[in-house]
Design an enzyme around this catalytic site. Structure first.
Site, PDB file in Angstrom:
ATOM      1  N   CYS A   1      49.676   5.660  15.607  1.00 30.34           N
ATOM      2  CA  CYS A   1      50.409   5.471  16.856  1.00 30.34           C
ATOM      3  C   CYS A   1      50.092   4.143  17.529  1.00 30.34           C
ATOM      4  CB  CYS A   1      50.282   6.494  18.052  1.00 30.34           C
ATOM      5  SG  CYS A   1      50.966   6.310  19.425  1.00 30.34           S
TER       6      CYS A   1
ATOM      7  N   CYS B   1      47.469   5.342  26.180  1.00 35.42           N
ATOM      8  CA  CYS B   1      47.151   6.928  26.066  1.00 35.42           C
ATOM      9  C   CYS B   1      45.715   7.072  25.182  1.00 35.42           C
ATOM     10  CB  CYS B   1      48.318   7.285  24.715  1.00 35.42           C
ATOM     11  SG  CYS B   1      47.831   9.253  24.424  1.00 35.42           S
TER      12      CYS B   1
ATOM     13  N   CYS C   1      45.915   8.874  18.471  1.00 31.65           N
ATOM     14  CA  CYS C   1      46.384   9.062  17.010  1.00 31.65           C
ATOM     15  C   CYS C   1      46.344   7.882  16.061  1.00 31.65           C
ATOM     16  CB  CYS C   1      47.741   9.641  17.216  1.00 31.65           C
ATOM     17  SG  CYS C   1      47.567  11.243  18.362  1.00 31.65           S
TER      18      CYS C   1
ATOM     19  N   GLU D   1      57.354   1.563  27.965  1.00 33.79           N
ATOM     20  CA  GLU D   1      58.352   1.554  27.364  1.00 33.79           C
ATOM     21  C   GLU D   1      59.157   2.883  27.286  1.00 33.79           C
ATOM     22  OE1 GLU D   1      57.662   0.239  23.415  1.00 33.79           O
ATOM     23  OE2 GLU D   1      56.798  -1.833  24.096  1.00 33.79           O
TER      24      GLU D   1
ATOM     25  N   ASN E   1      51.593  17.399  12.113  1.00 31.13           N
ATOM     26  CA  ASN E   1      51.050  16.474  11.224  1.00 31.13           C
ATOM     27  C   ASN E   1      50.266  16.586  10.235  1.00 31.13           C
ATOM     28  OD1 ASN E   1      52.804  14.684  12.747  1.00 31.13           O
ATOM     29  ND2 ASN E   1      51.191  14.365  14.374  1.00 31.13           N
TER      30      ASN E   1
ATOM     31  N   CYS F   1      63.918   9.203  25.945  1.00 31.45           N
ATOM     32  CA  CYS F   1      62.434   9.236  25.486  1.00 31.45           C
ATOM     33  C   CYS F   1      61.649   8.897  26.702  1.00 31.45           C
ATOM     34  CB  CYS F   1      62.120   8.720  24.169  1.00 31.45           C
ATOM     35  SG  CYS F   1      60.621   9.154  23.726  1.00 31.45           S
TER      36      CYS F   1
ATOM     37  N   CYS G   1      59.102   6.490  16.319  1.00 26.43           N
ATOM     38  CA  CYS G   1      58.143   7.367  16.484  1.00 26.43           C
ATOM     39  C   CYS G   1      56.813   6.604  16.351  1.00 26.43           C
ATOM     40  CB  CYS G   1      58.193   8.544  15.817  1.00 26.43           C
ATOM     41  SG  CYS G   1      57.220   9.969  16.344  1.00 26.43           S
TER      42      CYS G   1
HETATM   43  S1  SF4 Z   1      50.979  10.038  19.245  1.00 31.55           S
HETATM   44 FE1  SF4 Z   1      50.470   8.350  20.624  1.00 31.55          FE
HETATM   45  S2  SF4 Z   1      51.230   8.460  22.464  1.00 31.55           S
HETATM   46 FE2  SF4 Z   1      51.422  10.502  21.667  1.00 31.55          FE
HETATM   47  S3  SF4 Z   1      49.396  11.327  22.036  1.00 31.55           S
HETATM   48 FE3  SF4 Z   1      49.136  10.190  19.901  1.00 31.55          FE
HETATM   49  S4  SF4 Z   1      48.150   8.275  20.680  1.00 31.55           S
HETATM   50 FE4  SF4 Z   1      49.278   9.120  22.474  1.00 31.55          FE
END
Ligand code: SF4
Length: 340
Positions: free
Chosen positions: A118, A111, A115, A91, A216, A104, A333
């Site tokens: 996310c 990934c 996180c 995406e 964060n 973006c 985000c």
């Molecule tokens: S925010 Fe999401 S895409 Fe970005 S590093 Fe963390 S897990 Fe990976």
């Protein structure tokens, strides 16, 4: 010949080696493909006198940006899905800003940073993107969606420093004057804080390229809960890497701080964050949490966000509040990956 993986130098070298041609033809071909999306080499004026060469080149030229298979819109914002040659999907989000669209980009399929806030992190890492697949997102935005791109941010799917060499090569390509001609100061690479990546980027001395860090939390306990990467790259190690980073006097780091109600949004969190930032030159983006499956926290109220921001400002931090955009199409985000 995969032109979306080549710098102008790289293309010139291939034309020299394969055909005894040089910069004259390489520049023309680069310009036509990157600035006009043109695949008709024989029709390029500089190739008029070399039609056999042009026809041979046409057969060898590969332009594989991936196929845009879906697009979702919220006002002028567009999230588009690209299907790659192996069927995986990524995406990208086009964010309109007066006269200067920002794209973006994703750097990986999924990934592995995990996180908690996310959606992409929940997918795990499927694979790194190739240079042509990163550049392909710009190519498709430009020639399929027909949008002009001024700014690039690596804030889509993936941790750019986990695919470091590929991301850096793609930046060199998007920066080519005969190509997309996107200035380094209009390109932002965002990391969770992989200190080795920050050090490696510093060594490359890509003057003007902007570095963003997803922070964060103002303390290791909260940050490790939100971002497992903090176990290996603590706030202290991150700060040391940033202090050693070769910024010029006029540059600053971008810090991103996703505000989460009851977790990292108290007055004392704001004070601790300001203390952490000092004396780094930082512009802090405050972003309210977007809803993500399986993460049962809420975004703070506008008043709470304002209060948090005012405390930081009173401590001398330059704060930008980013009210969420793209939520309705899961383009905010932390939300990318929902439609893959
Ligand atoms: S925010 Fe999401 S895409 Fe970005 S590093 Fe963390 S897990 Fe990976």
């Amino acid at each position: 010949m995969k032109i979306l993986e080549l710098t102008l130098d790289g293309l010139t070298g291939l034309l020299k080696k394969g055909f005894g041609k040089g910069l004259f033809h390489a520049s023309a071909l680069y310009r036509e493909v990157y600035q006009r999306g043109n695949r008709d080499i024989a029709g390029i004026p500089e190739f008029k006198a070399s039609q056999t060469f042009a026809k041979t080149l046409e057969k060898q030229l590969i332009i594989e940006p991936g196929q845009v298979v879906d697009a979702f819109r919220e006002n002028d914002l567009i999230k588009f899905i690209t299907q790659l040659s192996d069927g995986l999907k990524i995406e990208s989000v086009l964010i309109p800003m007066t006269g200067r669209n920002t794209l973006c980009l994703s750097s990986q399929v999924g990934c592995r940073m995990g996180c908690r806030f996310c959606e992409t992190g929940r997918m795990g890492l499927k694979r790194n993107l190739f240079v042509s697949e990163i550049i392909g997102q710009i190519f498709n935005a430009r020639f399929v969606l027909k949008e002009k791109i001024k700014n690039i941010v690596f804030m889509g799917m993936g941790e750019p420093f986990d695919n470091f060499d590929t991301v850096m090569e793609s930046i060199r390509i998007m920066n080519e004057q005969k190509g997309f001609d996107i200035a380094l100061r209009h390109i932002t690479v965002s990391t969770t804080g992989l200190t080795g990546g920050i050090e490696a980027l510093g060594r490359l001395k890509m003057k003007g390229l902007r570095l963003a860090v997803s922070v964060n939390a103002p303390d290791d306990k909260t940050r490790s809960f939100l971002m497992p990467v903090n176990h290996a790259h603590s706030l202290q190690a991150l700060k040391a890497a940033l202090e050693a980073f070769p910024l010029t006097r006029r540059e600053c780091f971008l810090f991103e701080y996703i505000l989460i109600k009851g977790l990292n949004d108290s007055g004392s969190d704001a004070i601790k964050l300001a203390e952490y930032i000092y004396p780094l030159p930082v512009r802090l983006n405050l972003i309210p949490l977007n809803p993500v499956k399986g993460f049962n926290y809420e975004s703070p109220s506008d008043d709470d966000m304002l209060r948090f921001s005012e405390i930081l400002t009173s401590q001398g931090v330059f704060v930008v509040k980013r009210w969420s955009r793209g939520r309705s199409v899961a383009a905010g985000c932390g939300q990318l990956g929902l439609t893959c």
